[in-house]
Write a protein that holds these residues in place. Structure first.
Motif, PDB file in Angstrom:
ATOM      1  N   PHE A  96       1.802   1.937   3.895  1.00  0.00           N
ATOM      2  CA  PHE A  96       0.842   1.144   3.119  1.00  0.00           C
ATOM      3  C   PHE A  96      -0.340   1.990   2.665  1.00  0.00           C
ATOM      4  O   PHE A  96      -0.860   1.807   1.570  1.00  0.00           O
ATOM      5  N   SER A  97      -0.755   2.927   3.535  1.00  0.00           N
ATOM      6  CA  SER A  97      -1.857   3.819   3.140  1.00  0.00           C
ATOM      7  C   SER A  97      -1.442   4.626   1.925  1.00  0.00           C
ATOM      8  O   SER A  97      -2.230   4.821   1.002  1.00  0.00           O
ATOM      9  N   ASN A 104       2.616   5.035   7.856  1.00  0.00           N
ATOM     10  CA  ASN A 104       1.798   5.539   6.751  1.00  0.00           C
ATOM     11  C   ASN A 104       2.195   4.979   5.392  1.00  0.00           C
ATOM     12  O   ASN A 104       1.644   5.358   4.382  1.00  0.00           O
ATOM     13  N   ASP A 132      -3.944  -9.529   2.531  1.00  0.00           N
ATOM     14  CA  ASP A 132      -5.009  -8.754   3.154  1.00  0.00           C
ATOM     15  C   ASP A 132      -4.829  -7.257   2.926  1.00  0.00           C
ATOM     16  O   ASP A 132      -5.803  -6.526   2.798  1.00  0.00           O
ATOM     17  N   LEU A 133      -3.590  -6.801   2.878  1.00  0.00           N
ATOM     18  CA  LEU A 133      -3.365  -5.374   2.660  1.00  0.00           C
ATOM     19  C   LEU A 133      -3.399  -5.014   1.183  1.00  0.00           C
ATOM     20  O   LEU A 133      -3.226  -3.863   0.806  1.00  0.00           O
ATOM     21  N   LYS A 134      -3.636  -6.007   0.339  1.00  0.00           N
ATOM     22  CA  LYS A 134      -3.776  -5.800  -1.099  1.00  0.00           C
ATOM     23  C   LYS A 134      -2.548  -5.130  -1.710  1.00  0.00           C
ATOM     24  O   LYS A 134      -2.638  -4.096  -2.361  1.00  0.00           O
ATOM     25  N   SER A 173      -1.649   2.315  -1.150  1.00  0.00           N
ATOM     26  CA  SER A 173      -2.980   1.933  -1.617  1.00  0.00           C
ATOM     27  C   SER A 173      -3.769   3.156  -2.061  1.00  0.00           C
ATOM     28  O   SER A 173      -4.668   3.041  -2.879  1.00  0.00           O
TER      29      SER A 173
END
Lengths: 338, 417
Positions: free
Chosen positions: A87-88, A85, A111-113, A91
């Motif tokens: 990266f979520s 969890n 890609d995951l910004k 972001s």
């Protein structure tokens, strides 16, 4: 009339809540503290001590960043995150910065910004096995059951390594390091694989660390570092240069012990610029002139943080290796402060 | 003073929308509908624009890219080179497997416990009460984690089976209980018919298809025999003995086919780090399956007990007066009526069990939440897409289950003629 005001207020509140503010520094300052994502507990990197205060290598960086912004290393709240969890959480704006032994890869950066602000630990993936298995190389692990943290680069490297060597394995996906430790010690998996630093830290917390060996193969490059959300360059600059300040401080011999003395009477112009007695580097970053001084005073320079949390004098006992200064044959190299 | 007020004359006025009771409710409904729709639209537009600002517009393209991670339990062929979509499908099948087996075990345990709770034996009834109250009053996640912890800590490691004087040994030399799971003998066919590829998506063993076909034909034949017996009974009043014929038409062809296919058992063997061969039930699967089943069974037991108690005592007394034996009373009188009460709440228990299977994440069972909403989400960073897709799939599964059981409910419900 009151009703109209009520609905109007609700609508405004809704609109305001709907737009994420673009400037993270303003948000952090308005909140009065930094929110830093760390791991759910990895000895030496981020774990609460006996008094419940978070300590560790990754934690120290967040304290330095908080000190650079507020002058107070305790103006930071830690959010323990799992590998799945993290990266979520970043972001979604739940945390301002993720300092959680996370590997810098192209996909994550692009890609995951996210934006990686640098490398604070050059690592590689290793394997730990109980000594009694009699295994001396990772290539002998055909058919082994391997505990692996979900959603990590190590999960992908593991798949690649076994495919490349044409041997099979049985992955046991787990969520946290503590869970892995439980399964590994109970023998539900033969092997535990993660970054070599993580293995050393985990082994150090075992009752009998000597019963387990870390195999010689390092199967990947794992440059670990803190990261921020993509799109706020100003915030990324602050995070990047705080890390650089810690590294530069070690290179220039600035420690938490001599920093007061040096900032009062240094002859070295680079130290003067770093500590804010000369030039306006802090102003350029939108911080106070003594931002870097505060950051270094929080937990010491990079070398001090390393030695205190994971160095050879600690139970984790990691050698500096690749993480020594470039002047000492390592890879730690900060761009100049000017 | 008693004058009757005239109804207002003239055309429709706008104020009537609020003050006229004939229109008011309509006005309120339309305004509310518009408000709700605009709120939904506003939220949707906000999500879309925020994601676009972040540089992550909604995109399902990642499903076609290689997943790059391995899954331990797979019912269909899968390698790390396959796509995220296939990884999600593997996860979906794992979800369906644990949900299906869980529903069966929960029903069996639930019915037995429910009936026993009504037992006149004081001890049995109390033990069942304790079972029901303990299981349904503790969160199911704790049961799952507890089951996993017990399996890991209590059972021997595979390496304990090694050596001349091993600390653990296999049950009947064929079943190994280890803390990594249970290894059982697997059915093998030395003259296998190969596999049938279903549009290249997954393969089904032809042996299994043949066996199922033979079994279905046998059951059909047995039913015909039963019908013939009914006809004879109606005509003559004597029911011929048919059980050996029914057994014969089901069992004999099955055994013949098994022999023709060269059926034998493959036993698990300790090789290297683990047992190899045989059927391997992972401890994560067993923990999830048992915990979900026992938890849901506690609720089903209460439903069954309620269903049986809903049938008035007069029904069984009337059946006894007609000379029906207790077993027939249960089968022909009580259960058909009790089922009408039992089925609707039972459906929602099946739905609960299926949805609770997403707690697999607690023990690392690679179901849909472990693949699509776990590792795939993490590797691709497509949070919204993965969550929406997962929700949609769970919705579809739940609607299918309730659809099937609603049809069954239609069949058993009271026929009004």
């Amino acid at each position: 009339m009151t009703k109209k005001v009520f609905w109007g207020a609700l609508a405004v509140a809704g609109v305001a809540a709907g737009f994420a503010s673009a400037d993270t520094l303003d948000d952090v300052k308005a909140r009065g503290e930094l929110i830093c994502g760390t791991s759910t507990g990895l000895a030496g990197f981020s774990a609460p001590d006996a008094n419940g205060r978070y300590e560790g290598f990754d934690v120290a960086y967040c304290r330095a960043l908080a000190a650079a912004i507020f002058g107070d290393p305790d103006a930071v709240e830690f959010k323990p995150l799992t590998t799945t969890n993290r990266f979520s959480a970043l972001s979604a704006g739940e945390i301002d910065i993720l300092s959680r032994n996370t590997t810098w890869t192209l996909t994550r950066d692009v890609d995951l910004k996210t934006t990686f602000v640098g490398v604070n630990y050059y690592d590689g993936q290793g394997f730990m096995v109980p000594k009694e298995l009699g295994v001396s190389s990772a290539r002998e692990l055909d058919g082994a059951t391997v505990c692996i943290q979900k959603g990590t680069t190590t999960e992908l490297n593991l798949s690649d390594f076994f495919r490349k060597n044409n041997i099979s394995y049985e992955p046991v996906p787990i969520e946290t390091n503590a869970e892995a430790q439980q399964q590994y010690l109970a023998g539900a998996c033969d092997v535990y694989t993660t970054d070599a630093s993580g293995l050393a830290a985990t082994r150090a917390s075992f009752e009998n660390p000597g019963d387990h060996i870390i195999l010689p193969e390092i199967v990947s490059k794992e440059p670990l570092g803190p990261l921020v959300r993509h799109g706020d360059d100003h915030w990324a600059d602050i995070a990047r240069w705080t890390l650089n300040a810690l590294i530069t401080a070690e290179e220039l011999g600035v420690t938490s012990a001599n920093i007061e003395e040096l900032s009062a009477s240094t002859e070295n112009p680079e130290i003067a610029r770093l500590l804010g007695t000369e030039g306006n580097l802090g102003e350029m970053l939108g911080l106070s002139a003594d931002w870097a001084k505060n950051a270094i005073m929080a937990e010491g320079n990079y070398g001090e943080i390393f030695e205190k949390n994971i160095g050879e004098s600690t139970p984790i006992g990691l050698a500096r290796g690749l993480n020594a200064q470039w002047t000492e044959g390592g890879l730690m190299y900060s761009p100049p402060f000017r | 003073m008693a004058t009757v007020s005239e109804p207002p004359q003239g055309g429709f006025q706008l104020s009537q929308l609020i003050y006229d009771t004939r229109y008011r409710s309509m006005t309120i409904q339309i305004v509310t509908l518009i408000a709700v729709l605009s709120l939904i639209f506003w939220l949707g537009a906000n999500v879309a624009s925020n994601l676009a600002a972040l540089g992550k517009p909604i995109d399902f393209g990642f499903l076609g890219e290689p997943a790059n991670y391995d899954i331990n339990q797979m019912l269909i062929k899968y390698t790390s080179q396959d796509t995220h979509a296939r990884a999600a499908f593997v996860g979906l099948l794992n979800t369906l497997l644990v949900a299906f087996l869980g529903c069966i075990l929960a029903t069996v345990v639930g019915v037995v416990v429910g009936v026993l709770r009504l037992s006149s034996n004081w001890l049995i009834a109390r033990v069942m009460t304790i079972y029901v109250e303990t299981f349904r009053n503790v969160p199911v996640l704790l049961w799952i984690v507890l089951a996993m912890a017990i399996l890991i800590e209590a059972l021997p490691q595979p390496r304990d089976f090694r050596g001349d004087d091993p600390a653990a040994s296999m049950f009947l030399d064929s079943v190994a209980l280890t803390n990594r799971g249970i290894y059982m003998p697997e059915p093998l066919f030395s003259r296998s018919l190969g596999e049938f590829s279903f549009f290249g998506i997954f393969d089904i063993s032809n042996d299994l298809l043949v066996l199922l076909a033979v079994l279905a034909a046998g059951i059909f034949a047995a039913k015909q025999i039963g019908k013939r017996a009914d006809r004879i009974q109606n005509a003559t009043g004597e029911r011929p003995k048919t059980w050996y014929m029914s057994l014969g038409v089901i069992a004999v062809p099955l055994i013949v086919v098994l022999v023709l296919l060269g059926f034998h058992l493959g036993y698990p063997e300790l090789k290297g780090f683990n047992f190899q061969g045989g059927i391997y039930m992972r401890n994560s699967f067993i923990a999830l399956w048992l915990a979900l089943s026992l938890y849901t069974a506690a609720f089903i037991a209460e439903i069954v007990r309620g269903g049986i108690m809903a049938i008035s005592k007069g029904q069984s007394e009337a059946a006894a007066a007609l000379g029906l034996r207790p077993s027939r009373t249960m089968r022909l009188v009580i259960l058909p009526q009790a089922l009408r009460v039992i089925i609707p709440p039972l459906i929602s228990q099946y739905l609960n069990l299926t949805k609770n299977s997403s707690l697999a994440i607690g023990v690392g069972y690679m179901d849909l939440t472990g693949t699509l909403m776990g590792t795939s989400l993490n590797l691709s960073g497509r949070e919204l897409e993965c969550v929406m897709l997962t929700m949609l799939i769970y919705l579809a599964i739940s609607l299918c289950i309730s659809g099937v059981f609603n049809i069954y409910n239609q069949r058993v419900k009271l026929k009004e003629r």
